[in-house]
Design a protein around this motif. Sequence first.
Motif, PDB file in Angstrom:
ATOM      1  N   LEU A  11       8.617  -1.455   7.042  1.00 29.47           N
ATOM      2  CA  LEU A  11       8.294  -0.043   7.234  1.00 29.47           C
ATOM      3  C   LEU A  11       6.996   0.326   6.522  1.00 29.47           C
ATOM      4  O   LEU A  11       6.168   1.073   7.070  1.00 29.47           O
ATOM      5  N   ASP A  12       6.793  -0.212   5.329  1.00 28.33           N
ATOM      6  CA  ASP A  12       5.546   0.021   4.599  1.00 28.33           C
ATOM      7  C   ASP A  12       4.348  -0.515   5.388  1.00 28.33           C
ATOM      8  O   ASP A  12       3.304   0.138   5.471  1.00 28.33           O
ATOM      9  N   LYS A  60       5.390   6.224  17.310  1.00 34.23           N
ATOM     10  CA  LYS A  60       6.728   6.207  17.901  1.00 34.23           C
ATOM     11  C   LYS A  60       7.665   5.299  17.103  1.00 34.23           C
ATOM     12  O   LYS A  60       8.812   5.676  16.826  1.00 34.23           O
ATOM     13  N   LEU A  61       7.175   4.125  16.714  1.00 29.81           N
ATOM     14  CA  LEU A  61       8.019   3.220  15.923  1.00 29.81           C
ATOM     15  C   LEU A  61       8.395   3.856  14.584  1.00 29.81           C
ATOM     16  O   LEU A  61       9.553   3.776  14.164  1.00 29.81           O
ATOM     17  N   CYS A  62       7.435   4.483  13.933  1.00 28.55           N
ATOM     18  CA  CYS A  62       7.732   5.154  12.656  1.00 28.55           C
ATOM     19  C   CYS A  62       8.769   6.242  12.866  1.00 28.55           C
ATOM     20  O   CYS A  62       9.732   6.353  12.087  1.00 28.55           O
ATOM     21  N   SER A  63       8.602   7.029  13.902  1.00 27.16           N
ATOM     22  CA  SER A  63       9.563   8.092  14.203  1.00 27.16           C
ATOM     23  C   SER A  63      10.958   7.519  14.454  1.00 27.16           C
ATOM     24  O   SER A  63      11.955   8.044  13.954  1.00 27.16           O
ATOM     25  N   ASP A  64      11.010   6.425  15.206  1.00 24.08           N
ATOM     26  CA  ASP A  64      12.299   5.777  15.490  1.00 24.08           C
ATOM     27  C   ASP A  64      13.003   5.324  14.199  1.00 24.08           C
ATOM     28  O   ASP A  64      14.224   5.280  14.153  1.00 24.08           O
ATOM     29  N   ILE A  67      10.507   7.587   9.489  1.00 32.27           N
ATOM     30  CA  ILE A  67       9.479   7.646   8.449  1.00 32.27           C
ATOM     31  C   ILE A  67       8.210   8.304   9.004  1.00 32.27           C
ATOM     32  O   ILE A  67       7.979   8.298  10.215  1.00 32.27           O
ATOM     33  N   SER A  68       7.424   8.831   8.111  1.00 33.72           N
ATOM     34  CA  SER A  68       6.132   9.401   8.489  1.00 33.72           C
ATOM     35  C   SER A  68       5.092   8.285   8.513  1.00 33.72           C
ATOM     36  O   SER A  68       4.984   7.524   7.544  1.00 33.72           O
ATOM     37  N   PRO A  69       4.293   8.200   9.579  1.00 37.17           N
ATOM     38  CA  PRO A  69       3.278   7.149   9.598  1.00 37.17           C
ATOM     39  C   PRO A  69       2.196   7.354   8.542  1.00 37.17           C
ATOM     40  O   PRO A  69       1.577   6.406   8.085  1.00 37.17           O
ATOM     41  N   SER A  70       1.999   8.592   8.125  1.00 34.22           N
ATOM     42  CA  SER A  70       0.891   8.897   7.218  1.00 34.22           C
ATOM     43  C   SER A  70       1.247   8.762   5.742  1.00 34.22           C
ATOM     44  O   SER A  70       0.457   9.159   4.887  1.00 34.22           O
TER      45      SER A  70
END
Length: 165
Positions: A11-12, A60-64, A67-70
Amino acid sequence: MAMTSLKDIYLDQLQDIWSANTQSLSVVNELGRAAQDKKLSEALIDGANGISDGIAELEKLCSDHGISPSAEHCKGMEGLVKEARAHGLSDEITDPDVRDAAIIPQYQRMVHYALAGYGTLVAFANRLGLDGDAAVLQKCLDHTYDGDRRMTEIAVSGGVNKDAA
Protein backbone atom coordinates in the motif's frame (compact mmCIF):
# COMPACT_ATOMS: atom_id res chain seq x y z
CA MET A 1 1.57 3.91 8.64
CA ALA A 2 3.37 1.15 10.51
CA MET A 3 4.97 -1.43 8.21
CA THR A 4 4.14 -4.79 9.74
CA SER A 5 3.34 -6.85 6.65
CA LEU A 6 3.91 -7.14 2.93
CA LYS A 7 0.45 -5.66 2.42
CA ASP A 8 1.53 -2.53 4.34
CA ILE A 9 4.58 -2.18 2.11
CA TYR A 10 2.40 -2.78 -0.96
CA LEU A 11 0.00 0.00 0.00
CA ASP A 12 2.88 2.37 0.76
CA GLN A 13 4.41 1.62 -2.64
CA LEU A 14 1.07 2.26 -4.38
CA GLN A 15 1.10 5.72 -2.84
CA ASP A 16 4.76 6.23 -3.77
CA ILE A 17 4.26 5.42 -7.46
CA TRP A 18 1.14 7.60 -7.55
CA SER A 19 3.22 10.48 -6.16
CA ALA A 20 6.01 9.74 -8.64
CA ASN A 21 3.57 9.77 -11.55
CA THR A 22 1.85 12.98 -10.50
CA GLN A 23 5.21 14.73 -10.13
CA SER A 24 6.55 13.54 -13.48
CA LEU A 25 3.44 14.40 -15.48
CA SER A 26 4.03 18.15 -15.72
CA VAL A 27 7.70 17.88 -16.70
CA VAL A 28 6.94 15.23 -19.34
CA ASN A 29 4.44 17.65 -20.87
CA GLU A 30 7.10 20.40 -20.75
CA LEU A 31 9.64 18.10 -22.42
CA GLY A 32 7.09 17.27 -25.11
CA ARG A 33 6.55 20.94 -25.88
CA ALA A 34 10.31 21.59 -25.93
CA ALA A 35 11.15 18.74 -28.30
CA GLN A 36 11.80 19.72 -31.91
CA ASP A 37 11.71 16.22 -33.39
CA LYS A 38 8.10 15.40 -34.28
CA LYS A 39 8.35 11.71 -33.32
CA LEU A 40 9.97 12.62 -30.01
CA SER A 41 7.33 15.22 -29.23
CA GLU A 42 4.55 12.75 -30.07
CA ALA A 43 6.16 10.03 -27.94
CA LEU A 44 6.40 12.40 -24.98
CA ILE A 45 2.76 13.44 -25.38
CA ASP A 46 1.81 9.75 -25.53
CA GLY A 47 3.99 9.19 -22.46
CA ALA A 48 2.14 11.94 -20.58
CA ASN A 49 -1.17 10.37 -21.55
CA GLY A 50 0.08 7.01 -20.28
CA ILE A 51 1.17 8.61 -17.01
CA SER A 52 -2.30 10.13 -16.65
CA ASP A 53 -3.88 6.73 -17.27
CA GLY A 54 -1.56 5.20 -14.66
CA ILE A 55 -2.51 7.88 -12.14
CA ALA A 56 -6.20 7.07 -12.65
CA GLU A 57 -5.57 3.33 -12.23
CA LEU A 58 -3.53 3.91 -9.07
CA GLU A 59 -6.22 6.18 -7.62
CA LYS A 60 -8.78 3.43 -8.15
CA LEU A 61 -6.54 0.80 -6.55
CA CYS A 62 -5.89 3.07 -3.56
CA SER A 63 -9.60 3.72 -3.20
CA ASP A 64 -10.33 -0.01 -3.38
CA HIS A 65 -7.91 -0.48 -0.45
CA GLY A 66 -9.34 2.43 1.54
CA ILE A 67 -6.23 4.62 1.39
CA SER A 68 -5.51 8.07 0.03
CA PRO A 69 -3.06 8.05 -2.88
CA SER A 70 -1.59 11.36 -1.76
CA ALA A 71 -0.44 10.17 1.68
CA GLU A 72 3.12 9.60 0.41
CA HIS A 73 5.54 12.03 -1.28
CA CYS A 74 8.12 10.43 -3.56
CA LYS A 75 11.42 12.21 -2.97
CA GLY A 76 13.14 10.04 -5.58
CA MET A 77 10.95 11.34 -8.38
CA GLU A 78 11.20 14.85 -6.97
CA GLY A 79 14.93 14.69 -7.67
CA LEU A 80 14.47 13.17 -11.12
CA VAL A 81 12.00 15.91 -12.07
CA LYS A 82 14.49 18.58 -10.97
CA GLU A 83 17.18 16.88 -13.04
CA ALA A 84 14.89 16.69 -16.08
CA ARG A 85 14.21 20.40 -15.89
CA ALA A 86 17.86 21.27 -15.29
CA HIS A 87 19.29 19.04 -18.01
CA GLY A 88 16.48 18.72 -20.56
CA LEU A 89 15.00 22.20 -20.46
CA SER A 90 18.09 24.25 -19.67
CA ASP A 91 18.44 27.62 -21.38
CA GLU A 92 22.10 26.71 -21.88
CA ILE A 93 21.08 24.19 -24.56
CA THR A 94 20.81 26.41 -27.61
CA ASP A 95 20.83 23.77 -30.37
CA PRO A 96 17.38 22.13 -30.78
CA ASP A 97 18.92 18.82 -31.92
CA VAL A 98 21.11 18.73 -28.82
CA ARG A 99 18.07 19.53 -26.66
CA ASP A 100 16.20 16.58 -28.17
CA ALA A 101 19.12 14.29 -27.39
CA ALA A 102 19.22 15.65 -23.82
CA ILE A 103 15.48 15.17 -23.31
CA ILE A 104 15.48 11.43 -23.98
CA PRO A 105 17.73 10.31 -21.09
CA GLN A 106 15.90 12.63 -18.69
CA TYR A 107 12.60 11.04 -19.65
CA GLN A 108 14.06 7.54 -19.49
CA ARG A 109 15.43 8.10 -15.98
CA MET A 110 11.92 8.92 -14.79
CA VAL A 111 10.52 5.95 -16.71
CA HIS A 112 13.06 3.60 -15.13
CA TYR A 113 11.92 4.71 -11.69
CA ALA A 114 8.35 3.87 -12.73
CA LEU A 115 9.47 0.50 -14.12
CA ALA A 116 11.02 -0.40 -10.77
CA GLY A 117 7.91 0.74 -8.91
CA TYR A 118 5.39 -1.03 -11.11
CA GLY A 119 7.51 -4.19 -11.28
CA THR A 120 7.73 -4.35 -7.50
CA LEU A 121 4.01 -3.73 -7.13
CA VAL A 122 3.16 -6.51 -9.59
CA ALA A 123 5.36 -8.93 -7.61
CA PHE A 124 3.79 -7.86 -4.31
CA ALA A 125 0.22 -8.07 -5.67
CA ASN A 126 0.88 -11.54 -7.04
CA ARG A 127 2.36 -12.71 -3.70
CA LEU A 128 -0.63 -11.26 -1.84
CA GLY A 129 -3.13 -12.95 -4.16
CA LEU A 130 -4.44 -9.61 -5.41
CA ASP A 131 -4.99 -10.88 -8.93
CA GLY A 132 -7.08 -7.92 -10.09
CA ASP A 133 -4.50 -5.45 -8.80
CA ALA A 134 -1.69 -7.44 -10.40
CA ALA A 135 -3.44 -7.36 -13.80
CA VAL A 136 -3.94 -3.58 -13.64
CA LEU A 137 -0.37 -2.98 -12.52
CA GLN A 138 1.03 -5.35 -15.16
CA LYS A 139 -0.79 -3.33 -17.81
CA CYS A 140 0.80 -0.15 -16.44
CA LEU A 141 4.20 -1.86 -16.38
CA ASP A 142 3.83 -3.06 -19.98
CA HIS A 143 2.86 0.42 -21.21
CA THR A 144 5.82 1.92 -19.36
CA TYR A 145 8.21 -0.58 -20.98
CA ASP A 146 6.71 0.28 -24.38
CA GLY A 147 7.40 3.98 -23.80
CA ASP A 148 10.99 3.28 -22.78
CA ARG A 149 11.62 1.16 -25.88
CA ARG A 150 10.05 3.82 -28.08
CA MET A 151 12.43 6.45 -26.70
CA THR A 152 15.43 4.24 -27.37
CA GLU A 153 14.21 3.68 -30.92
CA ILE A 154 13.78 7.43 -31.50
CA ALA A 155 17.25 8.13 -30.12
CA VAL A 156 19.12 5.40 -31.95
CA SER A 157 17.24 4.62 -35.16
CA GLY A 158 15.08 7.71 -35.38
CA GLY A 159 18.08 9.94 -35.80
CA VAL A 160 17.92 12.15 -32.71
CA ASN A 161 21.39 11.13 -31.53
CA LYS A 162 22.77 11.38 -35.07
CA ASP A 163 21.34 14.87 -35.52
CA ALA A 164 22.81 16.00 -32.21
CA ALA A 165 26.26 14.65 -33.07
